[in-house]
Design an enzyme around this catalytic site. Structure first.
Site, short mmCIF file in Angstrom:
data_model
loop_
_atom_site.label_atom_id
_atom_site.label_comp_id
_atom_site.label_asym_id
_atom_site.label_seq_id
_atom_site.Cartn_x
_atom_site.Cartn_y
_atom_site.Cartn_z
N THR A 67 0.86 -1.18 0.00
CA THR A 67 0.00 0.00 0.00
C THR A 67 0.90 1.23 0.00
O THR A 67 2.13 1.11 -0.18
CB THR A 67 -1.03 -0.08 1.16
OG1 THR A 67 -1.93 1.01 1.04
CG2 THR A 67 -0.38 -0.07 2.53
N LYS A 71 3.31 1.00 -3.97
CA LYS A 71 2.67 0.25 -5.07
C LYS A 71 3.42 0.36 -6.40
O LYS A 71 3.39 -0.57 -7.20
CB LYS A 71 1.23 0.73 -5.26
CG LYS A 71 0.27 0.24 -4.18
CD LYS A 71 -1.16 0.61 -4.52
CE LYS A 71 -2.13 0.06 -3.51
NZ LYS A 71 -3.52 0.32 -3.86
N ASP A 107 -6.97 -4.82 -7.11
CA ASP A 107 -8.01 -3.82 -6.79
C ASP A 107 -9.15 -3.83 -7.81
O ASP A 107 -10.33 -3.91 -7.45
CB ASP A 107 -7.41 -2.41 -6.74
CG ASP A 107 -6.68 -2.15 -5.43
OD1 ASP A 107 -6.95 -2.86 -4.44
OD2 ASP A 107 -5.84 -1.23 -5.40
N ALA A 132 -8.96 9.63 -11.23
CA ALA A 132 -7.93 9.08 -12.12
C ALA A 132 -6.70 8.64 -11.32
O ALA A 132 -5.60 8.59 -11.85
CB ALA A 132 -7.55 10.10 -13.19
N ALA A 135 -6.92 3.73 -7.67
CA ALA A 135 -8.10 2.86 -7.71
C ALA A 135 -8.80 2.99 -9.06
O ALA A 135 -9.20 1.99 -9.67
CB ALA A 135 -9.06 3.23 -6.57
N GLY A 249 -18.56 -0.18 -1.53
CA GLY A 249 -17.12 -0.41 -1.65
C GLY A 249 -16.59 -1.54 -0.79
O GLY A 249 -15.45 -1.99 -0.98
P1 NDP Z 1 -5.28 8.54 -5.24
O1 NDP Z 1 -4.70 9.55 -4.30
O2 NDP Z 1 -4.39 7.82 -6.19
O3 NDP Z 1 -6.44 9.26 -6.13
C1 NDP Z 1 -7.39 10.09 -5.53
C2 NDP Z 1 -8.39 10.56 -6.60
O4 NDP Z 1 -9.42 11.31 -5.94
C3 NDP Z 1 -7.77 11.48 -7.65
O5 NDP Z 1 -8.40 11.26 -8.88
C4 NDP Z 1 -8.13 12.88 -7.11
O6 NDP Z 1 -8.23 13.86 -8.11
C5 NDP Z 1 -9.50 12.61 -6.54
N1 NDP Z 1 -9.88 13.57 -5.50
C6 NDP Z 1 -9.45 13.60 -4.21
N2 NDP Z 1 -10.03 14.63 -3.56
C7 NDP Z 1 -10.84 15.26 -4.44
C8 NDP Z 1 -11.72 16.38 -4.36
N3 NDP Z 1 -11.88 17.07 -3.23
N4 NDP Z 1 -12.41 16.73 -5.47
C9 NDP Z 1 -12.27 16.05 -6.63
N5 NDP Z 1 -11.46 14.96 -6.77
C10 NDP Z 1 -10.75 14.57 -5.69
O7 NDP Z 1 -6.08 7.53 -4.30
P2 NDP Z 1 -6.51 6.01 -4.63
O8 NDP Z 1 -7.01 5.94 -6.02
O9 NDP Z 1 -5.42 5.09 -4.21
O10 NDP Z 1 -7.70 5.81 -3.59
C11 NDP Z 1 -8.97 6.42 -3.82
C12 NDP Z 1 -9.97 5.83 -2.87
O11 NDP Z 1 -10.14 4.45 -3.16
C13 NDP Z 1 -9.59 5.90 -1.39
O12 NDP Z 1 -10.75 6.30 -0.67
C14 NDP Z 1 -9.24 4.46 -1.04
O13 NDP Z 1 -9.53 4.15 0.31
C15 NDP Z 1 -10.19 3.71 -1.95
N6 NDP Z 1 -9.79 2.34 -2.25
C16 NDP Z 1 -10.70 1.36 -1.98
C17 NDP Z 1 -10.41 0.05 -2.24
C18 NDP Z 1 -11.44 -0.99 -1.92
O14 NDP Z 1 -11.08 -2.17 -1.91
N7 NDP Z 1 -12.70 -0.64 -1.70
C19 NDP Z 1 -9.12 -0.36 -2.83
C20 NDP Z 1 -8.24 0.76 -3.14
C21 NDP Z 1 -8.57 2.06 -2.83
P3 NDP Z 1 -6.91 14.70 -8.59
O15 NDP Z 1 -6.20 13.82 -9.57
O16 NDP Z 1 -7.47 15.93 -9.21
O17 NDP Z 1 -6.10 14.98 -7.35
#
Ligand code: NDP
Length: 285
Positions: A67, A71, A107, A132, A135, A249
């Site tokens: 994690t 990754k 994932d 993007a 996840a 989720g």
């Molecule tokens: P990342 O940090 O890689 O990506 C976060 C994403 O959220 C980006 O696209 C970001 O946009 C967007 N984002 C965050 N805050 C905002 C906001 N205020 N407004 C608009 N867009 C926002 O995180 P991950 O992809 O690793 O994780 C995302 C979620 O997935 C987490 O909550 C994690 O816990 C969950 N998850 C769940 C799993 C499951 O098994 N259910 C497995 C893996 C993850 P920008 O690019 O513009 O910053």
């Protein structure tokens, strides 16, 4: 009769990692099946990853989850990647096959399995993914590899949405478009499956939801969220009010854990038990 006290070791390397719930459900599953496996939740600092991987090899651990922040960084330390992990460009699971370390990403597979459990297939469907990041990337790639008809990415940072959609189109041949996640944006017409793969709604920010036009969600859509704690997110509540079918989720989390379990043990995971264990852990019952 001779006894065998040796444990098969798996676990997770991360930092921060203390609150990672995967070990609880994996340990419950090992115990239920009477398997001599132990899942260790291990804090590994960014600069310590090479040593941790050397330790994994030295202990002949069966595998490991990765994690934040490992990754992507783990990839040069591995011997092989699965097709999906290579396209996604990130690994959340390593399997040690007789000393060869194979990197996989479970994932997106977890999300697709959760869809399948709920009678939702992605083949020929139009998926719209909010976010993007890691996840979103895993879900988009797995959906494309599973034959999705179209994948649309909406992200706050447009550049990342475009990069991901171009990668999907180039690597999988599935039509894909990257659009800005603007306030009150409408869900595109023809959307079959809508995924919140942003971290909006993640604890302790459970009062938030992506700022989209919820009136553009229609009853024919399947709507899902990657946020699992609390799984009854405001995003899903709003989609349910619009008559959409919702999938939470927790299903993705349980199923990615079940995929790991099978990769390491060769056995089907007791998914219902794993979900019950997590629900208890999160105080949801
Ligand atoms: P990342 O940090 O890689 O990506 C976060 C994403 O959220 C980006 O696209 C970001 O946009 C967007 N984002 C965050 N805050 C905002 C906001 N205020 N407004 C608009 N867009 C926002 O995180 P991950 O992809 O690793 O994780 C995302 C979620 O997935 C987490 O909550 C994690 O816990 C969950 N998850 C769940 C799993 C499951 O098994 N259910 C497995 C893996 C993850 P920008 O690019 O513009 O910053």
């Amino acid at each position: 009769m001779s006894k065998n006290y040796r444990a098969e070791l798996v676990g997770v390397f991360g930092d921060p990692v203390d609150e990672n719930p995967t070990g609880v459900m994996e340990e419950a599953a090992f115990e239920a099946l009477g398997l001599p496996f132990r899942y260790l939740t291990i804090r590994v600092r960014r600069e310590e990853l090479p040593g941790a991987i050397a330790g994994l090899r030295a202990f002949n651990m069966r595998g490991i989850n990765l994690t934040i922040p490992h990754k992507i960084a783990v990839i040069p330390h591995l011997d092989e990647l699965t097709e999906a992990a290579e396209i996604i460009g990130a690994v959340n699971t390593v399997i040690n096959e007789g000393g060869r370390l194979i990197g996989e990403n479970t994932d997106g597979k977890g999300m697709l399995e959760s869809f399948a459990e709920n009678g939702c297939e992605v083949k020929n469907k139009h998926l719209v993914i909010l976010g993007a990041g890691g996840a979103a990337r895993a879900i988009a790639v797995e959906a494309a590899l599973a034959g999705a008809g179209q994948v649309t990415i909406l992200n706050r940072t447009l550049k990342k949405a475009r990069e991901l959609s171009e990668m999907i189109a180039n690597r999988t041949g599935v039509p894909s478009e990257g659009l800005p996640l603007l306030p009150e944006v409408r869900v595109p017409e023809g959307t079959d499956v809508l995924v919140n793969a942003t971290s909006i709604g993640l604890y302790p920010d459970t009062g938030s939801r992506p700022d989209i036009d919820y009136d553009s969600i229609t009853p024919g859509m399947v709507v899902t969220d990657v946020v699992f704690n609390d799984p009854n997110t405001r995003f899903l509540q709003a989609a349910k009010k619009r008559g959409a079918r919702i999938i939470n989720g927790l299903g993705m989390l349980v199923n990615q854990g079940a995929v790991n379990f099978k990769l390491w043990t060769g056995k089907e995971a007791p998914k219902a038990l794993m979900e019950r264990t997590l629900r208890g852990e999160f105080g949801l019952d």
